[in-house]
Write an enzyme that holds these catalytic residues in place. Structure first.
Site, short mmCIF file in Angstrom:
data_model
loop_
_atom_site.label_atom_id
_atom_site.label_comp_id
_atom_site.label_asym_id
_atom_site.label_seq_id
_atom_site.Cartn_x
_atom_site.Cartn_y
_atom_site.Cartn_z
N GLU A 247 -1.21 -0.87 -8.69
CA GLU A 247 -1.95 -1.08 -7.44
C GLU A 247 -3.29 -0.37 -7.50
O GLU A 247 -4.29 -0.88 -7.04
CB GLU A 247 -1.11 -0.56 -6.26
CG GLU A 247 -1.68 -0.92 -4.88
CD GLU A 247 -2.61 0.12 -4.29
OE1 GLU A 247 -3.17 -0.14 -3.21
OE2 GLU A 247 -2.82 1.18 -4.91
N ASP A 270 2.33 1.89 2.10
CA ASP A 270 1.45 2.71 1.27
C ASP A 270 0.95 3.85 2.14
O ASP A 270 1.14 3.84 3.35
CB ASP A 270 0.29 1.84 0.76
CG ASP A 270 -0.42 2.42 -0.46
OD1 ASP A 270 -0.19 3.62 -0.77
OD2 ASP A 270 -1.20 1.69 -1.09
#
Lengths: 391, 412, 397
Positions: A247, A270
């Site tokens: 990511e 996140d």
């Protein structure tokens, strides 16, 4: 850091003093996941830790597959869904089929930022490139750890720093000292990656925690715990938990993961920023204010229907949440939103101070809220029309 | 760094390099083809590979595909035709499983090199007939000032002027001009006369003819005609499995052609053949050369566009070692390749990059080593000949302690 | 001639609407309604795109008999995708400060935003109800001389909606959109000015293209798309592009003409592209040269004034994502010359709007399977045997 030490520490805090008291498995997940080493592209140890945690705490969660990039796919079936047999591969795109459970995809990225060795000079010092968005100018003095456990410290060339006085340090000034006397004796090879060294530390009587990689082991812990709760009491929706790779270097794992799981709603979990710091830019996010429901960030605008749904789930479950309008940066949801013909997407975030720095601080109540909200998604968006694909 | 000069390498090329078609590489490098205008280069490649491949076709963005059937299926008589549509990856590509239903649906290996080069574009013409220019890809003013260029389909000659030294001051000479300050002089003095020669949107490249220096070559567009050339050389051989060579477009404009190509083919794995920059010339800091010209083909571990699949990296290194091919690990500095788009196609494609080291990249005179190029062909050939689908088999997760970690060290 | 020229829908109708990026619903509704009479069906997707379909029409047939381009077994018409953006540059409320001042950010990337375009501008805050407000600036009297000429940082700006903090908090939430409040107005010289003059005009052109195609045979299927989030990486177009080109055959039968705004020459922009000289047809790597040439051919055949525009890199239009969506789509870009793009005083020439619509409609009516087949270069003949293979003793086909 030793996971036993980490998970034992919170017991010093009286549970009654902690709002939104977290579960023991959640704290164990946070401890073991932050102890795993895994800069982008090198997530194997984190994946191992997640698989081991799921096996220990949530054995009924299906572990479906690991894909070409290293994404880990897990699944919790809907209540009354097909009996769990041999885990199948990716689901067919059956989104237009009538009377089937909604399919929710929740992604948490496993990787952390770091550096990667480009050169070992004649005197044994290591030069490096960045892996993800490391604050290059502020790396001076940081301790980093290689996969072998070898640690080193980053410094900048004194002469170059002087010549550039008033400017920020650049990568070419930096070197890592791993204590090697010369090139031949240096154990680091070109291509070896390193992450921040550090460990999990409890603060404020166990209500807060600091680690070098809360981004995004906190999100991994929230997702793992949400899967555990969902598996214990399945809902109307099928929940896919995808632990993604890479990511921090461009949402790469989420791109292929989203292609693989045709879903009705995609959510990323996140960390995000916090605005309750001295001299912070305008950002209405505070530690302890609850899980953040993302409205927009530097890479995406959440689907309004998903935002409304998450807010309703939070209200129904008495889960504290706060709205998130993050000026820069983005998360896996930006990639998931653009898979197939486009997917309604949103994100649940954990407000974090000092993101991408060696000491990242979160509030455990916010982490618990994120886990609870993600677990609540198993209820599914039924009764809402917005997620139904149109003909 | 070593004080060795690249010209010191032995006169006879290793790995059968003396038998390679070096004239083709010179022709490719000399052909004009900035991103989006690759037709001339594509034609040369198509003519070069047509006698050696089983199918050859292009797509809407201009990628050229060359299929080389595997040994196991090559004997099957086929009728080349445009296939029918279907939901599956690449189902309508010639020779795809849908078009050859008797054959197993094994996705091919993709080997990719890009056709385009960096250069310039004429963006407008001033009233005095001078053409304004912009960069196509990463080109600095320093690489253009004082250079002769060729423009458009007809190769119109133009020059980018530089005032005589005696007419300028120290301050002017100390500064490198930005591209937008420069103009191309077409030799005409009016806008209409200029527009009779060039149009806004015409591509322009350096007027450079490749020179063979013996062990090395100097030419304008080694990036990535060297890769195209290596791929053309590789397509002369047959391998155990289907290979599709993809000569991609628009790499320099943002790695744009390779993504749609990988989406079409859905390959089981991909190798990208690049021509990459080195920093191996004299400098005052003991820092990475990235790669060294003369040290052999380079295998990428990570760059700014991709983490190379560690299984493919291991396979390449093992292939190089078993065939005694001199090779190097490219330092993980910035810079990206088509691999950045290929590895994210569909469900993800295991992808690796092999680079030919190149000095003075993105300039009018780029230098490559024949030794490295012969090694690149030999390395990729060895990797393809020893290929096994097991290399990219799914990573197991159900056996404790199984070797599923992608963290395996990749030591040079 | 009326102010609207020969368009079926007045540009003002769309330019007057507010379409903040990510919340384009009002514009999408208006576009859907305007297109509906001229198309077979209109859809909306997860990103908020408007996608209208009109099947090929040759006499009374729909599509059959016009193919040869896609293989002997495929009976499908070529497909032309025409795209215009739905949204306008806009902002989002990031924090509500004491006193009810609204801190905001641009929607989409902050890099490249010109803060000067916002100073002192009237705005609409899309709260529980639309609120008029202004982006406040401090008067020169109180500014130190050193900072008077310095563009303020984005974080220093705020919106004042003239209400007390409690009323603001009741009406506005974090995440609400903010748009410039400068509705369209006609100027001398046939100019249209306003905060979404170009985008609104392109949507009017899209409707006009649909109307013209409803009155003429066209051998290709037509897809007219209003793309969401054009100011945010063309995320809307990326989604429907990937869907339309997911299958290689679908991609191969598709050609896209993307409508955008070109920066015309003005003070500070040194360009020969002029307002009133016709739409631009873009050349460069982002467009397929044969589609571009076919557009020029259509312009010449129908004597429609046009200008050539060079784009050395990607265009700022949805073609940047459509060209590489899925298996790839052959794109062309046709742009409306505009001055002061993205500001409250964006200005276009209305004569260019109707020319643009005529050009694209004429191109669409002439686009048949033969042309699309020519865009897809055919198979290239290959040698039946390979000398090197024989030499190597290997099997050959």
């Amino acid at each position: 850091m030793n996971p036993q030490t980490a998970s034992a520490s919170p017991s010093t805090a009286s549970p009654s003093t902690v709002t939104n008291a977290p579960s023991a498995p959640l704290l164990d997940a946070l401890a073991t996941f932050t102890a795993a080493w895994g800069p982008s592209g090198r997530e194997g140890a984190v994946r191992d830790a997640i698989i081991a945690w799921l096996a220990a705490h949530a054995p009924t969660v299906d572990i479906v597959r690991i894909d070409a990039l290293g994404n880990l796919f897990t699944r919790v079936r809907a209540a009354g869904g097909a009996a769990a047999g041999a885990p199948a591969g990716a689901p067919a795109d059956d989104r237009t089929a009538p009377s089937r459970p909604a399919r929710i995809l929740i992604a948490a990225h496993m990787d952390e930022i770091g550096v990667i060795a480009t050169h070992v000079d004649a005197t044994g010092f290591v030069r490096c490139s960045a892996v993800g968005g490391v604050p290059i100018a502020d790396l001076v003095g940081c301790r980093v750890r290689f996969e072998s456990g070898l640690e080193g410290v980053i410094d900048a060339e004194a002469i170059a720093r002087k010549a550039a006085a008033g400017q920020t340090a650049t990568l070419d000034m930096l070197y890592i000292d791993v204590g090697a006397p010369d090139r031949a004796a240096c154990p680091v090879r070109v291509g070896d990656a390193a992450a921040y060294a550090g460990g999990l530390v409890w603060q404020d009587g166990g209500r807060r925690a600091m680690a070098h990689n809360m981004d995004n082991r906190a999100g991994c812990a929230a997702l793992a715990e949400a899967l555990r709760r969902a598996a214990a009491a399945p809902g109307a929706a099928e929940v896919w938990g995808v632990f993604t790779v890479q990511e921090e270097i461009g949402l790469r794992g989420a791109r292929t993961a989203g292609f693989d799981v045709p879903c009705d709603v995609a959510i990323a979990v996140d960390i995000t920023g916090a605005g309750d710091l001295p001299g912070a830019a305008p950002l209405a996010l505070a530690l302890g204010g609850g899980a953040a429901v993302k409205i927009s960030d530097g890479g995406m605008i959440s689907h309004r229907g998903v935002v409304g749904w998450l807010e309703r789930l939070a209200a129904d479950g008495h889960i504290p949440v706060q709205p998130e309008v993050l000026p820069g940066g983005t998360t896996d949801a930006a990639a998931l939103q653009l898979t197939g013909a486009g997917v309604p997407a949103g994100a649940v975030s954990i407000p974090t101070r000092h993101a991408h720095r060696p000491g990242q601080v979160i509030d455990i109540g916010d982490l618990e809220a994120a886990a609870a909200l993600l677990a609540a998604t198993r209820i599914g968006p039924s009764g809402e029309a917005w997620y139904t694909p149109q003909d | 760094m070593s004080g060795r000069n690249v010209n010191d390498v032995e006169s006879a090329l290793p790995y059968g390099g003396d038998g390679l078609d070096w004239a083709l590489l010179a022709a490719l490098s000399d052909a004009r083809g900035v991103s989006g205008d690759e037709g001339r280069v594509r034609d040369i490649v198509a003519a070069a590979v047509a006698p050696h491949v089983d199918e050859l076709w292009t797509d809407a963005i201009g990628n050229l595909y060359a299929r080389k059937r595997g040994e196991r299926v090559a004997a099957v008589a086929t009728t080349v035709r445009r296939g029918v549509g279907g939901p599956d990856a690449g189902a309508n590509e010639p020779g795809s499983p849908a078009a050859r239903s008797s054959e197993p649906a094994v996705p091919p290996l993709m080997v990719c090199a890009h056709l385009d080069e960096v250069g310039l574009m004429v963006v407008d013409v001033d009233g005095d007939g001078m053409a304004r220019l912009a960069a196509v890809g990463g080109v600095l003013g320093a690489a253009v000032v004082g250079q002769r260029v060729r423009i458009g389909a007809d190769g119109v000659v133009g020059v980018v002027g530089l005032p005589p030294a005696h007419a300028t001051t120290d301050a002017v000479r100390a500064r490198l001009p930005a591209l937008e300050e420069l103009r191309i002089d077409l030799g005409v003095t009016t806008r209409d006369a200029a527009l009779a020669l060039v149009q806004p949107g015409d591509g322009a490249v350096w007027d450079t003819a490749t020179v063979d220096l013996g062990p090395t070559l100097l030419g304008k567009a080694m990036d990535d005609r060297a890769g195209c050339w290596a791929l053309a050389m590789l397509l002369r051989s047959r391998y155990p499995m289907d290979i599709v060579g993809v000569f991609s477009v628009q790499e320099e404009a943002g790695t744009r052609g390779a993504g749609p190509a990988a989406h079409r083919l859905a390959p089981s794995a991909a190798f990208v053949l690049e021509c990459g920059t080195t920093d191996d010339t004299p400098k005052d800091r003991d820092d990475t050369p990235v790669m060294r010209v003369g040290d052999g083909p380079a295998v990428t571990v990570m760059d700014s566009s991709m983490v190379a699949d560690p299984r493919l990296v291991r396979h390449l290194v093992a292939a190089a070692e078993s065939a005694a091919i001199r090779h190097q690990i490219r330092a993980p500095k910035g810079g990206g390749t088509d691999g950045g788009k290929i590895h994210l196609a569909r469900r993800g494609v295991p992808t690796a990059v092999v680079s030919a080291p190149c000095r003075y990249l993105h300039g009018p005179q780029a230098l490559v080593s024949k030794h490295d190029l012969a090694g690149m062909v030999a390395l990729v050939r060895a990797a393809l000949e020893s290929w096994s689908p097991d290399i990219v088999a799914p990573i197991p997760f159900d056996r404790p302690g199984s070797p599923h970690s992608l963290n395996r060290e990749v030591a040079p | 001639m009326t102010a609207a020229g020969d368009l079926s829908v007045d540009s003002i109708r769309f330019a007057a609407l507010d379409g903040p990026t990510g919340a384009e619903g009002v514009v999408a509704d208006a576009l859907s309604a305007a297109l509906a009479p001229f198309v077979d069906r209109v859809e909306r997707d997860a990103l908020g795109n408007v996608i209208a379909h009109r099947r090929a029409r040759i006499g009374n047939a729909t599509g059959a008999g016009v193919t040869t381009a896609f293989g002997p077994d495929v009976v499908a018409a070529p497909r032309l995708l025409i795209v215009a953006p739905l949204d306008e540059p806009s902002m989002i409320v990031a924090r509500i400060d004491p006193g009810g001042f609204l801190r905001f950010r641009p929607i989409g990337p902050a890099a490249g935003v010109d803060v000067r375009a916002w100073l002192g501008q009237p705005v609409t805050v899309h709260g529980r109800r639309p609120l008029a407000g202004a982006i406040g600036t401090r008067p020169p009297h109180v500014l130190e001389a050193a900072v008077r000429d310095v563009t303020p940082d984005i974080d220093a700006l705020f919106v004042d909606v003239g209400l007390g903090e409690a009323d603001v908090r009741a009406a506005v939430a974090i995440g609400d959109a903010v748009t410039l409040r400068r509705p369209p107005e006609r100027m001398a010289g046939g100019r249209l000015t306003g905060k979404a003059a170009a985008g609104g005009s392109l949507l009017a052109a899209l409707v006009e293209i649909a109307r013209r195609l409803a009155e003429t045979p066209h051998p290709c299927d037509i897809v007219l798309a209003g793309a969401a989030q054009g100011a945010f990486g063309h995320r809307g177009a990326a989604a429907f592009g990937a869907s339309l080109a997911a299958d290689s055959t679908d991609a191969a039968r598709t050609v896209a003409v993307v409508l955008g705004a070109a920066s015309a020459g003005q003070r500070g922009v040194d360009s020969t592209i002029a307002l009133g000289a016709g739409p631009t047809i873009v050349r460069g790597p982002n467009v397929h040269p044969r589609v571009q040439q076919a557009l020029v051919g259509a312009a010449k055949r129908h004597e429609i004034p046009h200008q050539l525009e060079a784009a050395p890199g990607m265009t700022r239009t949805a073609a940047s994502v459509l060209q590489v969506a899925g298996a790839g789509i052959a794109c062309a870009v046709v742009q409306l010359p505009a001055r002061y793009g993205g500001t409250a005083v964006e200005t276009v020439a209305e004569v260019d709007v109707s020319r643009l619509a005529r050009l694209v409609a004429a191109f669409a009516a002439g686009l048949d399977g033969e042309i699309v087949a020519a865009l897809q270069p055919a198979l290239i003949a290959v040698g039946s045997t390979a000398a090197d293979d024989r030499a190597a003793g290997r099997v050959t086909s």
